[in-house]
Scaffold this active site. Structure first.
Site, PDB file in Angstrom:
ATOM      1  N   SER A 103       0.830  -1.199   0.000  1.00  0.00           N
ATOM      2  CA  SER A 103       0.000   0.000   0.000  1.00  0.00           C
ATOM      3  C   SER A 103       0.872   1.261   0.000  1.00  0.00           C
ATOM      4  O   SER A 103       1.679   1.447  -0.907  1.00  0.00           O
ATOM      5  CB  SER A 103      -0.965  -0.040   1.187  1.00  0.00           C
ATOM      6  N   ASP A 147      -9.809  -2.769  -6.035  1.00  0.00           N
ATOM      7  CA  ASP A 147      -8.936  -1.866  -5.275  1.00  0.00           C
ATOM      8  C   ASP A 147      -8.900  -0.526  -6.010  1.00  0.00           C
ATOM      9  O   ASP A 147      -8.747  -0.485  -7.232  1.00  0.00           O
ATOM     10  CB  ASP A 147      -7.532  -2.477  -5.200  1.00  0.00           C
ATOM     11  N   HIS A 184      -8.656  -3.789  -1.744  1.00  0.00           N
ATOM     12  CA  HIS A 184      -7.390  -3.389  -1.135  1.00  0.00           C
ATOM     13  C   HIS A 184      -7.215  -4.176   0.169  1.00  0.00           C
ATOM     14  O   HIS A 184      -8.155  -4.362   0.934  1.00  0.00           O
ATOM     15  CB  HIS A 184      -7.413  -1.893  -0.837  1.00  0.00           C
TER      16      HIS A 184
END
Length: 309
Positions: A153, A249, A279
């Site tokens: 991330s 995502d 995500h």
């Protein structure tokens, strides 16, 4: 606005996600919260913290299998959290498995968080930790010619930026970069970045994360490519790359575009997109799609270690 279907395994579980939006009001509380039980760690891996920049509070946790000898490849990891959350503790469980399995040294960096420390604070902290590991390779039992980096991330965004910075400075040769659902583009102009009903990391949370990290640069055309790697025009000379992201995502499109541009710049790149995966899909560890997501990147990591010999 558009939506995207979640994977059939995850759709029934989406309401279990405890929070949809992160903002300035709930950030202090979130930083103090613990989500789930701490992972149970084995005694097979020794974990040692090293203060590498006392003034800025930069700490690198070194993970090494107990009893391992000689100089080993190193995987240098940057935790996620939208540039605003997280700590090096997140990597403990990963290296508890990876160090014995792949005969590597793991290194997890603790960097300063935004908004208290905006760009380039976190990136420079990550570089400081990387340079420290390289400079002290002999003492740490690291083969300095076999160092790769990884991040999830925002950690993936920092990882991509760190690869660019290391290339530009020419002090630390990197052999690979594993970018797990990386947060790469502050502009939020792709179709996936505008999706409704995103879980784990929403459009609003993403805006807050970028605002916090970029400070006065947010919303301008003056954002450096080392702040948001998607803005880099020249991706040549970067280490081999792996990019993985879920189809549900918000980072999907920017990650696919970055992987394609890496390939276009002559960088050997492997891209995996998982339909319906949100995500942070790896958080749903008991599901087949999460296990496949993790297994694929671990298989690539294994091949990188074997390639380096």
């Amino acid at each position: 606005m558009a939506t995207v279907a979640l994977h059939e395994e995850i759709e029934p579980l989406k309401d279990m996600v405890p929070l949809d939006v992160i903002n300035a009001e709930n950030l202090p509380e979130l930083r103090g919260m613990q989500f789930g039980e701490p992972p149970e760690l084995s005694d097979a891996v020794e974990r040692t913290d090293h203060v590498v920049d006392e003034a800025n509070g930069v700490v690198v946790r070194v993970h090494r299998e107990v009893g391992s000898e000689g100089d080993l490849p190193c995987v240098y990891s940057i935790h996620g959290g939208g540039y605003i959350l997280g700590s090096r503790d997140i990597d403990d469980a990963k290296f508890d498995q990876w160090c014995p399995k792949y005969s590597i040294v793991g290194a997890s960096v603790e960097y300063r968080l935004a908004p208290e420390t905006p760009y380039p604070g976190a990136l420079e902290d990550c570089y400081t930790g990387l340079k420290w590991a390289y400079d002290n390779a002999d003492e740490l039992g690291i083969d300095r010619d076999k160092i790769g980096i990884t991040g999830v991330s925002a950690g993936g965004g920092l990882c991509a930026a760190l690869a660019l910075l290391a290339r530009d400075r020419g002090e630390v040769p990197l052999q690979f970069q594993l970018l797990d659902c990386p947060m790469l583009d502050d502009r939020q102009i792709t179709p996936s970045s505008k999706l409704n009903d995103l879980i784990i990391w929403t459009r609003e949370s993403n805006s807050f994360g970028w605002q916090s990290y970029l400070g006065d640069l947010y919303g301008s055309n003056d954002v450096p490519y080392t702040a948001a790697a998607a803005r880099a025009e020249d991706l040549s000379g970067l280490p081999e790359a792996y990019v993985c992201v879920g189809g549900a995502d918000g980072f999907r499109d920017e990650d696919i575009a970055y992987a394609m541009r890496l390939y276009g710049a002559g960088v050997p790149t492997e891209l995996h997109v998982y339909p319906g995966a949100p995500h942070g899909v790896a958080l749903f560890a008991h599901l087949e799609i999460a296990q496949r997501y993790t297994a694929d990147q671990e298989d690539w990591l294994r091949r990188q270690i074997e390639r380096l010999g």
